[in-house]
Design a protein around this motif. Sequence first.
Motif, PDB file in Angstrom:
ATOM      1  N   ILE A 107       0.836  -1.199   0.000  1.00 15.68           N
ATOM      2  CA  ILE A 107       0.000   0.000   0.000  1.00 15.68           C
ATOM      3  C   ILE A 107       0.871   1.249   0.000  1.00 15.68           C
ATOM      4  CG2 ILE A 107      -1.578   1.399   1.404  1.00 15.68           C
ATOM      5  CD1 ILE A 107      -2.890  -1.218   2.309  1.00 15.68           C
ATOM      6  N   SER A 108       1.917   1.248   0.816  1.00 13.64           N
ATOM      7  CA  SER A 108       2.702   2.454   1.042  1.00 13.64           C
ATOM      8  C   SER A 108       3.840   2.632   0.050  1.00 13.64           C
ATOM      9  CB  SER A 108       3.267   2.435   2.463  1.00 13.64           C
ATOM     10  OG  SER A 108       2.236   2.291   3.413  1.00 13.64           O
ATOM     11  N   MET A 109       4.497   1.541  -0.329  1.00 11.33           N
ATOM     12  CA  MET A 109       5.684   1.685  -1.179  1.00 11.33           C
ATOM     13  C   MET A 109       5.830   0.522  -2.156  1.00 11.33           C
ATOM     14  SD  MET A 109       8.775   0.901   1.573  1.00 11.33           S
ATOM     15  CE  MET A 109       9.940   0.532   0.272  1.00 11.33           C
ATOM     16  N   GLY A 110       4.685   0.045  -2.643  1.00  8.64           N
ATOM     17  CA  GLY A 110       4.719  -1.082  -3.570  1.00  8.64           C
ATOM     18  C   GLY A 110       5.493  -0.802  -4.840  1.00  8.64           C
ATOM     19  N   GLY A 111       5.398   0.420  -5.369  1.00  9.79           N
ATOM     20  CA  GLY A 111       6.148   0.772  -6.569  1.00  9.79           C
ATOM     21  C   GLY A 111       7.640   0.794  -6.320  1.00  9.79           C
ATOM     22  N   THR A 112       8.036   1.312  -5.160  1.00  9.95           N
ATOM     23  CA  THR A 112       9.459   1.380  -4.811  1.00  9.95           C
ATOM     24  C   THR A 112      10.030  -0.016  -4.584  1.00  9.95           C
ATOM     25  OG1 THR A 112       9.138   3.561  -3.815  1.00  9.95           O
ATOM     26  CG2 THR A 112      11.104   2.338  -3.152  1.00  9.95           C
ATOM     27  N   ILE A 113       9.249  -0.896  -3.954  1.00 10.46           N
ATOM     28  CA  ILE A 113       9.705  -2.272  -3.744  1.00 10.46           C
ATOM     29  C   ILE A 113       9.988  -2.940  -5.079  1.00 10.46           C
ATOM     30  CG2 ILE A 113       8.952  -4.573  -2.999  1.00 10.46           C
ATOM     31  CD1 ILE A 113       7.506  -3.201  -0.663  1.00 10.46           C
ATOM     32  N   ARG A 114       9.069  -2.795  -6.030  1.00 16.48           N
ATOM     33  CA  ARG A 114       9.291  -3.412  -7.338  1.00 16.48           C
ATOM     34  C   ARG A 114      10.519  -2.826  -8.020  1.00 16.48           C
ATOM     35  NH1 ARG A 114       5.475  -6.679  -9.490  1.00 16.48           N
ATOM     36  NH2 ARG A 114       6.130  -6.254 -11.626  1.00 16.48           N
ATOM     37  N   ARG A 115      10.701  -1.525  -7.892  1.00 18.21           N
ATOM     38  CA  ARG A 115      11.872  -0.879  -8.511  1.00 18.21           C
ATOM     39  C   ARG A 115      13.169  -1.390  -7.865  1.00 18.21           C
ATOM     40  NH1 ARG A 115      12.042   4.198 -11.045  1.00 18.21           N
ATOM     41  NH2 ARG A 115       9.838   3.853 -11.494  1.00 18.21           N
ATOM     42  N   LEU A 116      13.193  -1.510  -6.557  1.00 22.09           N
ATOM     43  CA  LEU A 116      14.377  -2.008  -5.855  1.00 22.09           C
ATOM     44  C   LEU A 116      14.745  -3.409  -6.337  1.00 22.09           C
ATOM     45  CD1 LEU A 116      13.526  -0.813  -2.229  1.00 22.09           C
ATOM     46  CD2 LEU A 116      15.573  -0.135  -3.511  1.00 22.09           C
ATOM     47  N   ILE A 117      13.746  -4.263  -6.491  1.00 19.96           N
ATOM     48  CA  ILE A 117      13.988  -5.641  -6.905  1.00 19.96           C
ATOM     49  C   ILE A 117      14.423  -5.696  -8.368  1.00 19.96           C
ATOM     50  CG2 ILE A 117      12.874  -7.877  -7.297  1.00 19.96           C
ATOM     51  CD1 ILE A 117      11.076  -7.120  -4.852  1.00 19.96           C
ATOM     52  N   GLN A 118      13.733  -4.965  -9.221  1.00 21.86           N
ATOM     53  CA  GLN A 118      14.068  -4.968 -10.642  1.00 21.86           C
ATOM     54  C   GLN A 118      15.484  -4.475 -10.888  1.00 21.86           C
ATOM     55  OE1 GLN A 118      10.876  -2.581 -12.157  1.00 21.86           O
ATOM     56  NE2 GLN A 118       9.390  -4.252 -12.164  1.00 21.86           N
ATOM     57  N   ARG A 339      -1.133  -1.666  -7.825  1.00 26.80           N
ATOM     58  CA  ARG A 339      -2.516  -2.017  -7.489  1.00 26.80           C
ATOM     59  C   ARG A 339      -2.688  -3.537  -7.472  1.00 26.80           C
ATOM     60  NH1 ARG A 339      -7.191  -0.749 -11.720  1.00 26.80           N
ATOM     61  NH2 ARG A 339      -6.343   1.379 -11.522  1.00 26.80           N
ATOM     62  N   ASN A 340      -2.116  -4.230  -8.448  1.00 26.46           N
ATOM     63  CA  ASN A 340      -2.251  -5.681  -8.511  1.00 26.46           C
ATOM     64  C   ASN A 340      -1.708  -6.351  -7.252  1.00 26.46           C
ATOM     65  OD1 ASN A 340      -3.373  -5.479 -11.051  1.00 26.46           O
ATOM     66  ND2 ASN A 340      -1.461  -5.890 -12.137  1.00 26.46           N
ATOM     67  N   ALA A 341      -0.596  -5.824  -6.730  1.00 25.78           N
ATOM     68  CA  ALA A 341      -0.026  -6.388  -5.502  1.00 25.78           C
ATOM     69  C   ALA A 341      -0.947  -6.144  -4.311  1.00 25.78           C
ATOM     70  CB  ALA A 341       1.355  -5.796  -5.247  1.00 25.78           C
ATOM     71  N   ILE A 342      -1.530  -4.942  -4.237  1.00 24.04           N
ATOM     72  CA  ILE A 342      -2.457  -4.637  -3.138  1.00 24.04           C
ATOM     73  C   ILE A 342      -3.673  -5.547  -3.197  1.00 24.04           C
ATOM     74  CG2 ILE A 342      -3.946  -2.857  -2.131  1.00 24.04           C
ATOM     75  CD1 ILE A 342      -1.983  -0.750  -3.196  1.00 24.04           C
ATOM     76  N   LEU A 343      -4.142  -5.835  -4.413  1.00 24.06           N
ATOM     77  CA  LEU A 343      -5.342  -6.657  -4.578  1.00 24.06           C
ATOM     78  C   LEU A 343      -5.132  -8.109  -4.175  1.00 24.06           C
ATOM     79  CD1 LEU A 343      -6.746  -5.244  -7.946  1.00 24.06           C
ATOM     80  CD2 LEU A 343      -7.675  -4.903  -5.653  1.00 24.06           C
TER      81      LEU A 343
END
Length: 396
Positions: A107-118, A339-343
């Motif tokens: 919810i809070s940093m899902g985009g940043t988490i994906r960027r860190l991993i990628q 959004r997909n991760a939150i869902l």
Amino acid sequence: MNLNLTSTITMPEHKLRREVVELCRQTGKPLLKLSTKDYLEHDMRHWVEQFGSAGLVNIEVFNELQHTITGWPGGKPNADDTLRPERSKPFPKRVVVFSPHPDDDVISMGGTIRRLIQQGNDVHVAYETSGDIAVNDDEVTRFMHFINGFNALFANGSDEVINHTYQRVKQFIREKEAAELAAYGDNKYLHPTTKAPVMTDIAEVLTLKGLIRRGEARLACAYNNIPSDHIHFLDLPFYESGAIEKLPMTEQDVRIIQKLISEVQPHQIYVAADLADPHGTHRKCTDAVLAAIDEEKRIGAEWLKDCRVWMYRGAWAEWDIADIEMCVPMSPEELREKRNAILKHQSQMESAPFLGNDERLFWQRAEDRNRETARRYDELGLACYEAMEAFVEYKI
């Protein structure tokens, strides 16, 4: 051994930035269009005199905010990091994301988490509490039907442990529904915070609710390509009261977190600083993490010398634009992936007990908040993105 169990978060001053951003708000102008007249009319002559002209003040603040924006939250390797919010070295970084509940991370940093991993960083996610009380009884009933069907199909109904637990949970939920109907009548479906609890969930029910949230968290982590051995369920004891009112945080909670960070020795730690959380769980979780860091610092842990702590906010509030020290932009596609991760956290959708007075679902709140942050940067005359996630550094 005495631990400081209450943290004090000191916000960055950023006095110049704060005053000039407010001036933009009052005048309705972007940064680079503020004039000397604007400064004089709003009693800000001192900044013009200090820098020599309004234009130079504007450029100073524009550059400050511009340098908070980064597509490399873990630092960009082999790049000049003088004006970047994160260091280029070491790379890749070991990262621990602390999530108070099993969905605050996405919810809070899902985009940043994906960027860190990628970008190749070694990301761990630590779920601090089970989140069990935030699961509706209907979700338990749904999973119990599945368990009963699975048992009948694949074990011929012979598992006495499953049958015994199933019947006990089924009976308890029936009794709870009857008690709520007797106490509240047609109002039994009101938001839980508007009525006193009639019955406290038994241990088996809480365990099932915790398992539901664990399963959802694992699905979201798998979607974000986080390895299963990098998912940590800490189940901090303070949360396990079985009721909305939590137990006091103790040294035991802090030690659990300290053990994890001393083993991983991260270069980055992300913590929730969403102090508007209505039930105080985020505050206690943040206090526990910061107390664990303080204890590592007290014993002279070498790894802390190369670690930064970033604070995020989530479903309840966002940082003031003048406080932001790192802002990670997202494209429309990246926002949809968030959004997909939150869902994946289905129990926290429409039927979640603690959505609060805000009728929006958590994914909607997250998208609105991230789009609003991007809009505010755009209004100031900076790059226009679809959405942005914001962070403030906590000085160790």
